[in-house]
Write a protein that holds these residues in place. Structure first.
Motif, PDB file in Angstrom:
ATOM      1  N   GLU A 152      -6.298   6.901   1.924  1.00  0.00           N
ATOM      2  CA  GLU A 152      -7.691   6.727   1.497  1.00  0.00           C
ATOM      3  C   GLU A 152      -8.396   5.647   2.307  1.00  0.00           C
ATOM      4  O   GLU A 152      -9.575   5.774   2.645  1.00  0.00           O
ATOM      5  CB  GLU A 152      -7.735   6.366   0.007  1.00  0.00           C
ATOM      6  N   LYS A 153      -7.668   4.581   2.644  1.00  0.00           N
ATOM      7  CA  LYS A 153      -8.262   3.466   3.386  1.00  0.00           C
ATOM      8  C   LYS A 153      -8.396   3.770   4.879  1.00  0.00           C
ATOM      9  O   LYS A 153      -9.279   3.241   5.553  1.00  0.00           O
ATOM     10  CB  LYS A 153      -7.427   2.203   3.177  1.00  0.00           C
TER      11      LYS A 153
ATOM     12  N   ASP B 299      -2.306  15.769  -5.185  1.00  0.00           N
ATOM     13  CA  ASP B 299      -3.188  14.704  -4.703  1.00  0.00           C
ATOM     14  C   ASP B 299      -3.318  14.746  -3.192  1.00  0.00           C
ATOM     15  O   ASP B 299      -4.382  14.476  -2.638  1.00  0.00           O
ATOM     16  CB  ASP B 299      -2.645  13.334  -5.128  1.00  0.00           C
TER      17      ASP B 299
ATOM     18  N   GLU C 291      -2.596   5.427  -1.094  1.00  0.00           N
ATOM     19  CA  GLU C 291      -3.630   4.402  -0.961  1.00  0.00           C
ATOM     20  C   GLU C 291      -3.985   4.186   0.510  1.00  0.00           C
ATOM     21  O   GLU C 291      -5.156   4.024   0.867  1.00  0.00           O
ATOM     22  CB  GLU C 291      -3.142   3.086  -1.579  1.00  0.00           C
TER      23      GLU C 291
ATOM     24  N   ASN D 230       0.844  -1.194   0.000  1.00  0.00           N
ATOM     25  CA  ASN D 230       0.000   0.000   0.000  1.00  0.00           C
ATOM     26  C   ASN D 230       0.882   1.247   0.000  1.00  0.00           C
ATOM     27  O   ASN D 230       1.678   1.439   0.917  1.00  0.00           O
ATOM     28  CB  ASN D 230      -0.890   0.019   1.247  1.00  0.00           C
ATOM     29  N   THR D 231       0.732   2.088  -1.005  1.00  0.00           N
ATOM     30  CA  THR D 231       1.474   3.348  -1.000  1.00  0.00           C
ATOM     31  C   THR D 231       0.840   4.267   0.043  1.00  0.00           C
ATOM     32  O   THR D 231      -0.269   4.018   0.526  1.00  0.00           O
ATOM     33  CB  THR D 231       1.410   4.038  -2.368  1.00  0.00           C
TER      34      THR D 231
END
Length: 239
Positions: free
Chosen positions: A73-74, A96, A70, A66-67
């Motif tokens: 967001e989670k 972003d 990412e 997972n970057t």
């Protein structure tokens, strides 16, 4: 106490960032627990599956699995109020990061200069926002509830049930123990088995305490006069 997570797949860098965070806590006169992760998947699991709570997360963006993008967001649905500081060597991620409502973006090539003030700013904001809180900690979870969000606490056998804006949380402690740990003047016994946050009491009527969330709780006759006096005294001192 603030709970901070540092996540970077390079262990040396993660430990260095932890040292900076420790310095920031001292600078701001705060205490905290800092957890270090070198695997983004472990951090995600702890938050989404084990219910770990963090006030602030320092995230490397370029990580295997997972970057950071990412991960953010989670994490947000589970920790909507968490402050995230992105640390990256790629400036194009800044746009972003802004869209994700990230607290601060720190370029890796300028981290030595910009990370310290970024963390300090986050810590000061958290201290301002959070005020006092009550922490429930077990071997499997950690939950922090802002005192201002607690409506009332009831005894339930060997447990205490805390009703707050977030729902009902249980802690295996006596009501008296929880009351002592809260150590906040706005909490008052209205009955042997119930503590209420005075800031949420709308009125005392017919021996009942009517709260802002719609709850109506009985006030024992032995506590009624004291409750009225404490409410008058509290608001007299704060208005």
């Amino acid at each position: 106490m603030l709970h901070i997570a540092v996540c970077d797949d390079e262990k040396e860098t993660a430990l260095k960032h932890r040292e900076v965070a420790e310095s920031c806590l001292r600078e701001c006169g705060s205490t905290g627990k800092i957890s270090v992760y070198t695997d983004s998947g472990n951090l995600l699991y702890d938050i989404t599956e084990d219910g770990f709570y963090f006030d602030l997360i320092l995230l490397d963006i370029e990580m295997p699995g997972n970057t950071g993008m990412e991960l953010a967001e989670k994490i947000k649905p589970h920790l909507p109020n968490v402050k995230i500081i992105f640390i990256t060597s790629h400036i194009e991620y800044a746009i972003d990061a802004f869209e994700l409502s990230i607290f601060r973006y720190v370029p890796k090539n300028d981290a030595e200069k910009r990370l310290f003030p970024a963390i300090c700013d986050a810590v000061r904001l958290l201290l301002l926002e959070n005020g006092k809180s009550y922490t429930i900690q077990t071997s499997s979870r950690l939950e922090k509830i802002l005192c201002k969000d607690i409506y009332y606490i009831e005894r339930d056998g060997k447990n205490s049930c805390i009703t707050s804006a977030r729902g009902v949380s249980r802690v295996r402690k006596s009501l008296q123990q929880v009351y002592g740990e809260l150590d906040a003047e706005e909490f008052i016994y209205i009955d042997r088995g119930c503590i209420v946050n005075m800031i949420h009491i709308m009125q005392i009527k017919d021996g009942m305490a009517v709260l802002k969330n719609g709850a109506v709780l009985p006030v024992s006759r032995s506590h009624l006069q004291e409750v009225k006096e404490r409410i008058n005294s509290y608001w007299g001192a704060h208005i």
